[in-house]
Scaffold this motif. Sequence first.
Motif, PDB file in Angstrom:
ATOM      1  N   LEU A   4     -33.059 -18.242 -19.122  1.00 44.64           N
ATOM      2  CA  LEU A   4     -33.921 -17.725 -20.265  1.00 44.64           C
ATOM      3  C   LEU A   4     -32.807 -17.158 -21.420  1.00 44.64           C
ATOM      4  CD1 LEU A   4     -36.437 -15.694 -18.169  1.00 44.64           C
ATOM      5  CD2 LEU A   4     -36.563 -18.192 -19.120  1.00 44.64           C
ATOM      6  N   VAL A   5     -33.152 -17.612 -22.484  1.00 40.67           N
ATOM      7  CA  VAL A   5     -32.264 -16.955 -23.384  1.00 40.67           C
ATOM      8  C   VAL A   5     -33.020 -16.469 -24.600  1.00 40.67           C
ATOM      9  CG1 VAL A   5     -30.607 -17.825 -25.306  1.00 40.67           C
ATOM     10  CG2 VAL A   5     -30.601 -18.690 -23.133  1.00 40.67           C
ATOM     11  N   GLU A   6     -32.860 -15.315 -24.985  1.00 40.55           N
ATOM     12  CA  GLU A   6     -33.674 -14.342 -25.746  1.00 40.55           C
ATOM     13  C   GLU A   6     -33.181 -14.463 -27.189  1.00 40.55           C
ATOM     14  OE1 GLU A   6     -35.851 -11.301 -23.111  1.00 40.55           O
ATOM     15  OE2 GLU A   6     -33.518 -11.327 -23.246  1.00 40.55           O
ATOM     16  N   SER A   7     -33.945 -14.344 -28.388  1.00 38.89           N
ATOM     17  CA  SER A   7     -33.307 -14.074 -29.711  1.00 38.89           C
ATOM     18  C   SER A   7     -34.469 -13.410 -30.572  1.00 38.89           C
ATOM     19  CB  SER A   7     -33.026 -15.418 -30.257  1.00 38.89           C
ATOM     20  OG  SER A   7     -34.071 -16.449 -30.511  1.00 38.89           O
ATOM     21  N   CYS A  22     -38.105 -16.744 -26.638  1.00 38.37           N
ATOM     22  CA  CYS A  22     -37.338 -16.789 -25.235  1.00 38.37           C
ATOM     23  C   CYS A  22     -37.458 -18.483 -25.002  1.00 38.37           C
ATOM     24  CB  CYS A  22     -37.853 -15.943 -24.290  1.00 38.37           C
ATOM     25  SG  CYS A  22     -37.096 -16.187 -22.594  1.00 38.37           S
ATOM     26  N   VAL A  23     -36.341 -18.988 -24.880  1.00 35.71           N
ATOM     27  CA  VAL A  23     -36.266 -20.224 -24.519  1.00 35.71           C
ATOM     28  C   VAL A  23     -35.608 -20.451 -23.198  1.00 35.71           C
ATOM     29  CG1 VAL A  23     -34.935 -22.520 -24.985  1.00 35.71           C
ATOM     30  CG2 VAL A  23     -35.556 -20.674 -26.956  1.00 35.71           C
ATOM     31  N   ALA A  24     -36.696 -21.141 -22.400  1.00 30.09           N
ATOM     32  CA  ALA A  24     -36.209 -21.580 -20.829  1.00 30.09           C
ATOM     33  C   ALA A  24     -35.604 -22.957 -20.617  1.00 30.09           C
ATOM     34  CB  ALA A  24     -37.513 -21.367 -20.195  1.00 30.09           C
ATOM     35  N   SER A  25     -34.843 -23.042 -19.609  1.00 28.95           N
ATOM     36  CA  SER A  25     -34.058 -24.145 -19.391  1.00 28.95           C
ATOM     37  C   SER A  25     -35.051 -24.905 -18.208  1.00 28.95           C
ATOM     38  CB  SER A  25     -32.689 -23.854 -18.893  1.00 28.95           C
ATOM     39  OG  SER A  25     -32.795 -23.024 -17.582  1.00 28.95           O
ATOM     40  N   LYS A  64     -52.350  -2.180 -27.734  1.00 26.60           N
ATOM     41  CA  LYS A  64     -53.265  -1.905 -28.581  1.00 26.60           C
ATOM     42  C   LYS A  64     -53.435  -2.803 -29.792  1.00 26.60           C
ATOM     43  CE  LYS A  64     -52.961   3.378 -27.999  1.00 26.60           C
ATOM     44  NZ  LYS A  64     -54.143   3.377 -27.460  1.00 26.60           N
ATOM     45  N   GLY A  65     -53.587  -4.252 -29.137  1.00 30.03           N
ATOM     46  CA  GLY A  65     -53.630  -5.291 -30.159  1.00 30.03           C
ATOM     47  C   GLY A  65     -52.634  -5.358 -31.097  1.00 30.03           C
ATOM     48  N   GLN A  66     -51.534  -4.594 -31.078  1.00 25.25           N
ATOM     49  CA  GLN A  66     -50.384  -5.098 -32.312  1.00 25.25           C
ATOM     50  C   GLN A  66     -49.746  -5.989 -31.722  1.00 25.25           C
ATOM     51  OE1 GLN A  66     -50.577  -3.025 -34.831  1.00 25.25           O
ATOM     52  NE2 GLN A  66     -52.511  -2.540 -33.928  1.00 25.25           N
ATOM     53  N   PHE A  67     -49.291  -6.729 -30.542  1.00 23.22           N
ATOM     54  CA  PHE A  67     -48.454  -7.674 -30.230  1.00 23.22           C
ATOM     55  C   PHE A  67     -49.364  -8.854 -29.813  1.00 23.22           C
ATOM     56  CE2 PHE A  67     -45.085  -4.687 -28.165  1.00 23.22           C
ATOM     57  CZ  PHE A  67     -44.983  -4.113 -29.509  1.00 23.22           C
ATOM     58  N   THR A  68     -48.613 -10.009 -29.904  1.00 18.40           N
ATOM     59  CA  THR A  68     -49.436 -11.200 -29.517  1.00 18.40           C
ATOM     60  C   THR A  68     -48.282 -12.295 -28.772  1.00 18.40           C
ATOM     61  OG1 THR A  68     -50.780 -11.173 -31.471  1.00 18.40           O
ATOM     62  CG2 THR A  68     -50.561 -13.275 -30.494  1.00 18.40           C
ATOM     63  N   ILE A  69     -48.610 -12.788 -27.852  1.00 20.22           N
ATOM     64  CA  ILE A  69     -47.663 -13.835 -26.886  1.00 20.22           C
ATOM     65  C   ILE A  69     -48.402 -15.099 -27.224  1.00 20.22           C
ATOM     66  CG2 ILE A  69     -47.028 -14.139 -24.415  1.00 20.22           C
ATOM     67  CD1 ILE A  69     -47.069 -11.263 -23.953  1.00 20.22           C
ATOM     68  N   SER A  70     -47.437 -16.069 -27.398  1.00 20.71           N
ATOM     69  CA  SER A  70     -47.753 -17.423 -27.341  1.00 20.71           C
ATOM     70  C   SER A  70     -46.537 -18.187 -26.796  1.00 20.71           C
ATOM     71  CB  SER A  70     -47.995 -17.835 -28.807  1.00 20.71           C
ATOM     72  OG  SER A  70     -46.774 -17.600 -29.627  1.00 20.71           O
ATOM     73  N   ARG A  71     -46.899 -19.496 -26.605  1.00 22.24           N
ATOM     74  CA  ARG A  71     -45.970 -20.274 -25.835  1.00 22.24           C
ATOM     75  C   ARG A  71     -46.102 -21.574 -26.734  1.00 22.24           C
ATOM     76  NH1 ARG A  71     -46.882 -20.363 -19.799  1.00 22.24           N
ATOM     77  NH2 ARG A  71     -44.983 -21.745 -19.935  1.00 22.24           N
ATOM     78  N   ASP A  72     -44.951 -22.531 -26.748  1.00 22.11           N
ATOM     79  CA  ASP A  72     -44.838 -23.662 -27.135  1.00 22.11           C
ATOM     80  C   ASP A  72     -44.173 -24.532 -26.005  1.00 22.11           C
ATOM     81  OD1 ASP A  72     -44.418 -26.320 -28.399  1.00 22.11           O
ATOM     82  OD2 ASP A  72     -43.812 -25.306 -30.231  1.00 22.11           O
ATOM     83  N   THR A  77     -40.609 -22.629 -25.128  1.00 25.83           N
ATOM     84  CA  THR A  77     -40.447 -21.261 -25.449  1.00 25.83           C
ATOM     85  C   THR A  77     -41.493 -20.389 -25.536  1.00 25.83           C
ATOM     86  OG1 THR A  77     -38.743 -22.378 -27.196  1.00 25.83           O
ATOM     87  CG2 THR A  77     -39.719 -20.147 -27.792  1.00 25.83           C
ATOM     88  N   VAL A  78     -41.392 -19.452 -25.443  1.00 30.21           N
ATOM     89  CA  VAL A  78     -42.399 -18.086 -25.428  1.00 30.21           C
ATOM     90  C   VAL A  78     -42.189 -17.290 -26.499  1.00 30.21           C
ATOM     91  CG1 VAL A  78     -41.392 -16.581 -23.519  1.00 30.21           C
ATOM     92  CG2 VAL A  78     -43.718 -16.627 -24.117  1.00 30.21           C
ATOM     93  N   TYR A  79     -43.168 -16.695 -27.144  1.00 25.38           N
ATOM     94  CA  TYR A  79     -42.721 -15.543 -28.342  1.00 25.38           C
ATOM     95  C   TYR A  79     -43.639 -14.492 -28.133  1.00 25.38           C
ATOM     96  CZ  TYR A  79     -41.946 -20.227 -30.508  1.00 25.38           C
ATOM     97  OH  TYR A  79     -41.047 -21.490 -30.948  1.00 25.38           O
ATOM     98  N   LEU A  80     -42.942 -13.318 -28.594  1.00 22.64           N
ATOM     99  CA  LEU A  80     -43.593 -11.953 -28.840  1.00 22.64           C
ATOM    100  C   LEU A  80     -43.621 -11.728 -30.253  1.00 22.64           C
ATOM    101  CD1 LEU A  80     -45.115  -9.647 -27.351  1.00 22.64           C
ATOM    102  CD2 LEU A  80     -42.577  -8.788 -27.251  1.00 22.64           C
ATOM    103  N   GLN A  81     -45.005 -11.797 -30.767  1.00 24.56           N
ATOM    104  CA  GLN A  81     -45.112 -11.503 -31.928  1.00 24.56           C
ATOM    105  C   GLN A  81     -45.400  -9.937 -31.991  1.00 24.56           C
ATOM    106  OE1 GLN A  81     -44.519 -13.161 -35.109  1.00 24.56           O
ATOM    107  NE2 GLN A  81     -44.770 -11.133 -36.053  1.00 24.56           N
TER     108      GLN A  81
END
Length: 124
Positions: A4-7, A22-25, A64-72, A77-81
Amino acid sequence: QVQLVESGGGLVQAGGSLRLSCVASGRTFSSYAMGWFRQAPGKEREFVGAISSGGITYYADSEKGQFTISRDNAKNTVYLQMGSLKPEDTAVYYCAAKTYFSSRYSRPEEYNYWGQGTQVTVSS
């Protein structure tokens, strides 16, 4: 095995936003549950949120609803907004993968692969 490689970490002002990636191999990324955790100095690692292989999201009550997780899945890749950031959000943020089935997502021990962590600093 999974790497896993984060940026996306960095320094932001309070009230600002940041997106971590975060990109996974793994060859079967779409089957993994992916989680985000954070650890501040002097504190234990805590659950931020997770997303199941089916795209269902789970969040810690503290977010409290401030973060959003998604994936592509096409990009492994998984994201944390993160929005409305506060100084107390300052921590090293880790992504993690769970490549086997379990019904829980909020415990670090449920995940068998971890990224290196990326620093997020929120200034007041």
